[in-house]
Scaffold this motif. Structure first.
Motif, short mmCIF file in Angstrom:
data_model
loop_
_atom_site.label_atom_id
_atom_site.label_comp_id
_atom_site.label_asym_id
_atom_site.label_seq_id
_atom_site.Cartn_x
_atom_site.Cartn_y
_atom_site.Cartn_z
N VAL A 150 0.66 -1.39 -0.02
CA VAL A 150 0.08 -0.10 -0.28
C VAL A 150 1.15 0.98 -0.24
N ARG A 151 0.27 2.40 -0.60
CA ARG A 151 0.99 3.49 -0.05
C ARG A 151 0.97 3.79 1.01
N GLN A 152 2.90 4.14 1.34
CA GLN A 152 2.68 4.51 2.60
C GLN A 152 4.19 5.30 2.89
N ALA A 153 3.68 6.53 3.19
CA ALA A 153 5.11 7.16 4.31
C ALA A 153 6.04 6.84 4.35
N ARG A 154 6.52 6.13 4.92
CA ARG A 154 7.62 5.40 5.64
C ARG A 154 7.98 4.23 4.65
N MET A 155 7.77 4.04 3.55
CA MET A 155 8.42 3.08 1.67
C MET A 155 7.79 3.94 1.19
N LYS A 156 8.21 4.89 0.14
CA LYS A 156 7.73 5.46 -0.77
C LYS A 156 8.36 5.11 -1.75
N ALA A 157 9.09 4.67 -1.95
CA ALA A 157 10.18 3.62 -2.78
C ALA A 157 10.19 2.13 -2.41
N LEU A 158 10.02 1.47 -3.18
CA LEU A 158 10.52 -0.07 -2.74
C LEU A 158 11.91 -0.95 -3.88
N HIS A 159 13.10 -0.72 -3.51
CA HIS A 159 13.58 -1.57 -4.05
C HIS A 159 13.79 -2.82 -3.38
N LEU A 160 13.37 -3.85 -4.48
CA LEU A 160 13.28 -4.95 -4.01
C LEU A 160 14.55 -6.18 -4.59
N SER A 161 15.47 -6.02 -3.59
CA SER A 161 16.92 -7.57 -4.21
C SER A 161 16.08 -8.49 -4.01
N GLU A 162 15.66 -9.12 -3.35
CA GLU A 162 15.30 -10.52 -3.52
C GLU A 162 14.25 -11.00 -2.83
N GLU A 163 13.44 -11.63 -3.08
CA GLU A 163 12.05 -12.47 -2.59
C GLU A 163 12.26 -13.78 -1.59
N LEU A 164 11.29 -13.41 -0.25
CA LEU A 164 12.13 -14.94 -0.01
C LEU A 164 11.26 -15.66 0.46
N THR A 165 10.04 -15.96 -0.32
CA THR A 165 9.19 -16.97 -0.88
C THR A 165 9.65 -17.99 -0.66
N GLN A 166 9.50 -18.84 0.53
CA GLN A 166 9.38 -20.11 -0.63
C GLN A 166 8.22 -21.36 0.03
N PHE A 167 8.79 -22.47 -0.78
CA PHE A 167 7.91 -23.60 -1.13
C PHE A 167 8.55 -25.26 -0.62
N VAL A 168 8.01 -25.43 0.89
CA VAL A 168 8.74 -26.21 1.48
C VAL A 168 7.51 -27.25 0.93
N VAL A 169 8.07 -28.27 0.10
CA VAL A 169 7.43 -29.89 -0.32
C VAL A 169 7.17 -31.06 1.18
N ALA A 170 6.25 -31.37 1.63
CA ALA A 170 6.43 -32.30 2.66
C ALA A 170 6.74 -33.59 2.75
N GLU A 171 6.10 -34.22 1.85
CA GLU A 171 6.62 -35.19 0.73
C GLU A 171 7.93 -35.60 0.22
N PRO A 172 8.19 -36.34 -0.08
CA PRO A 172 9.40 -36.89 -1.16
C PRO A 172 8.72 -36.94 -1.81
N ALA A 173 9.96 -36.58 -2.89
CA ALA A 173 8.79 -36.24 -4.73
C ALA A 173 9.94 -36.39 -5.68
N VAL A 174 9.40 -36.33 -7.10
CA VAL A 174 10.21 -36.16 -8.42
C VAL A 174 9.91 -35.17 -8.85
N ALA A 175 10.29 -34.48 -9.57
CA ALA A 175 9.87 -33.47 -10.25
C ALA A 175 10.65 -33.40 -11.79
N TRP A 176 9.94 -32.74 -12.82
CA TRP A 176 10.18 -32.20 -13.98
C TRP A 176 10.61 -31.04 -13.79
N TRP A 177 11.44 -30.66 -14.53
CA TRP A 177 12.18 -29.30 -14.65
C TRP A 177 12.76 -29.34 -15.80
N GLN A 178 13.38 -27.79 -15.53
CA GLN A 178 14.21 -27.49 -16.84
C GLN A 178 14.95 -25.84 -16.28
N PRO A 179 16.53 -25.81 -16.64
CA PRO A 179 17.54 -25.12 -15.65
C PRO A 179 17.08 -23.78 -15.67
#
Length: 449
Positions: A150-179
């Motif tokens: 939201v627009r706020q005086a304490r954070m007028k400009a936002l420079h994001l260097s990293e997003e910390l979002t995680q996805f921790v898969v609970a069960e052992p799994a195989v994956a299909w992926w591209q590098p």
């Protein structure tokens, strides 16, 4: 056009109501659940939690079992303190949304958008009260969430260097992926490895747990924001990695803005993932194709020894049904009559069976007629698949025009390129047997007799 049905139920109070449970808005410094939401059919549930240091995590359950274990949320800033800890809840709101819309084109005419939305507003206690909102949409076939600034005086400009979002898969799994991170990466074949062996991956990334649950990770509604890559940091923990810019922070924004959705599709099997409209429903769907028609979604035809060979003519016909393409690629100057007759906009789409990297059968009904088209393809192994015709209209007789592999269409010799066409009358009560040669397929058109 079918009339739209819109239903909204609001459940919100200044004291924050979460499905009947009152949550205090006072500072929360115990490791506890702040808010929960369940999908309309009570299949999936999401919980937002706060650790003793104010770090936020979320988790996803399915039928009472963990699918996504507690996973971190937040950001690192290039122009300020991290948005990763010291959070307290300010307000939450739960809404139920249900509508059906008619698509101008695509794989089905009508698409239902039915979800529970949980919006949680949080504030950083020790960072001049900076505010952030996290919005979850919980469907029966997946979960999506995004961050809203939201627009706020304490954070007028936002420079994001990293997003910390995680996805921790609970069960052992195989994956299909591209590098990810390499120039021709989207042209690479899809890799199949244990999830614990994934490096830096493009999205979508798909996994299958040991108990058979299928999960696909993606982003949606991506605009003015870097593409989402996923980097495995340890075990089965994936972390968001924003595609790097040429220089400077990954994201530079002023004022209010929303990030793209982080989408998690969840199903019992591969057909369930294929038929999910979750990414489409999130609006301005960002689902780039991992290659085009040349990509074989059931694996490049190869034998048990790994030797690759050309797909059969029947598979080439079937590919056009299995791989949705609103603008078919005119690769053949003299297309088969089946290909010329096949439409590109559909009233319905079904997937009787399929397995990632192995085989798939897709049935589609023409939007402009009563015809149905079926395509079945396999990898480098011969298969025999039952095809119940219950998707046809009951009480009607259809003429089935079947284009199948010749016999024996093995991996070599002239018979490899044989194409047999048969015609027979069928009804919804019948069942066909699809015999697919290695790297082969079958294409069928059903026309009311």
């Amino acid at each position: 056009m079918q009339a739209q049905a819109n239903k909204h139920r609001w459940m919100s109070t200044a004291g924050c109501v979460a499905f009947g449970t009152v949550v205090s808005t006072a500072n929360v410094w115990a490791d506890e659940t702040l808010a929960t939401a369940s999908s309309p059919g009570k299949i999936l549930d999401v919980a937002l939690q706060v650790a003793d240091d104010g770090r936020l995590t979320y988790q996803v359950g399915r039928h009472g079992k963990a699918v996504i274990a507690p996973s971190r949320l937040g950001f690192l800033l290039a122009n300020g303190d991290p948005l990763d800890a010291g959070f307290t809840i300010a307000r939450q709101q739960v809404t139920i949304h249900d509508d059906t819309r008619e698509q101008p084109g695509g794989e089905r005419r009508f698409v239902r958008d039915h979800y529970t939305q949980l919006r949680v507003d949080v504030r950083q206690k020790d960072a001049a009260g900076r505010r952030l909102s996290i919005v979850f949409r919980v469907y029966d076939d997946g979960v999506a969430f995004r961050y809203e600034f939201v627009r706020q005086a304490r954070m007028k400009a936002l420079h994001l260097s990293e997003e910390l979002t995680q996805f921790v898969v609970a069960e052992p799994a195989v994956a299909w992926w591209q590098p990810a991170g390499e120039v021709p990466a989207l042209e690479y074949p899809v890799r199949k490895t244990a999830l614990g062996e994934v490096g830096m991956a493009n999205t979508p990334l798909t996994v299958r747990t040991d108990h058979g649950t299928h999960i696909a990770f993606h982003d949606a509604a991506q605009a003015d924001y870097p593409s989402l890559w996923l980097r495995r940091v340890e075990g089965q923990k994936l972390r968001a990695h924003l595609a790097p810019p040429a220089s400077g922070p990954a994201v530079v924004r002023k004022g209010a803005f929303n990030t793209p959705w982080r989408a998690i599709q969840i199903a019992d099997d591969a057909p369930g993932l294929y038929l999910s409209d979750l990414v489409l429903n999130l609006g301005e769907a960002s689902q780039p194709a991992a290659r085009g028609m040349e990509f074989q979604p059931c694996g490049e035809p190869q034998g048990a020894d790994g030797h690759r060979f050309d797909p059969t003519p029947a598979r080439r016909l079937a590919n056009a049904v299995v791989v949705y393409a609103p603008a078919p690629m005119p690769a053949d100057p003299h297309p088969h009559a089946f290909s010329k007759a096949m439409p590109t906009d559909w009233a319905e789409t079904r997937m009787p069976h399929g397995a990632i990297g192995a085989y798939a059968t897709v049935a589609r009904k023409d939007r402009a007629s009563q015809d149905w088209y079926v395509g079945a393809i396999t990898d480098g192994f011969a298969r025999v698949l039952p095809l119940p015709l219950g998707f046809l209209d009951a009480g009607k007789t259809y003429l089935a025009e079947i284009h199948r592999d010749g016999e024996p269409a093995d991996t070599g010799g002239d018979a490899r390129f044989g194409l047999v066409t048969e015609r027979r009358k069928v009804s919804a009560a019948d069942q066909l047997t699809l015999k697919l040669a290695p790297g082969g397929g079958q294409a069928i058109r059903f026309t009311p007799a």
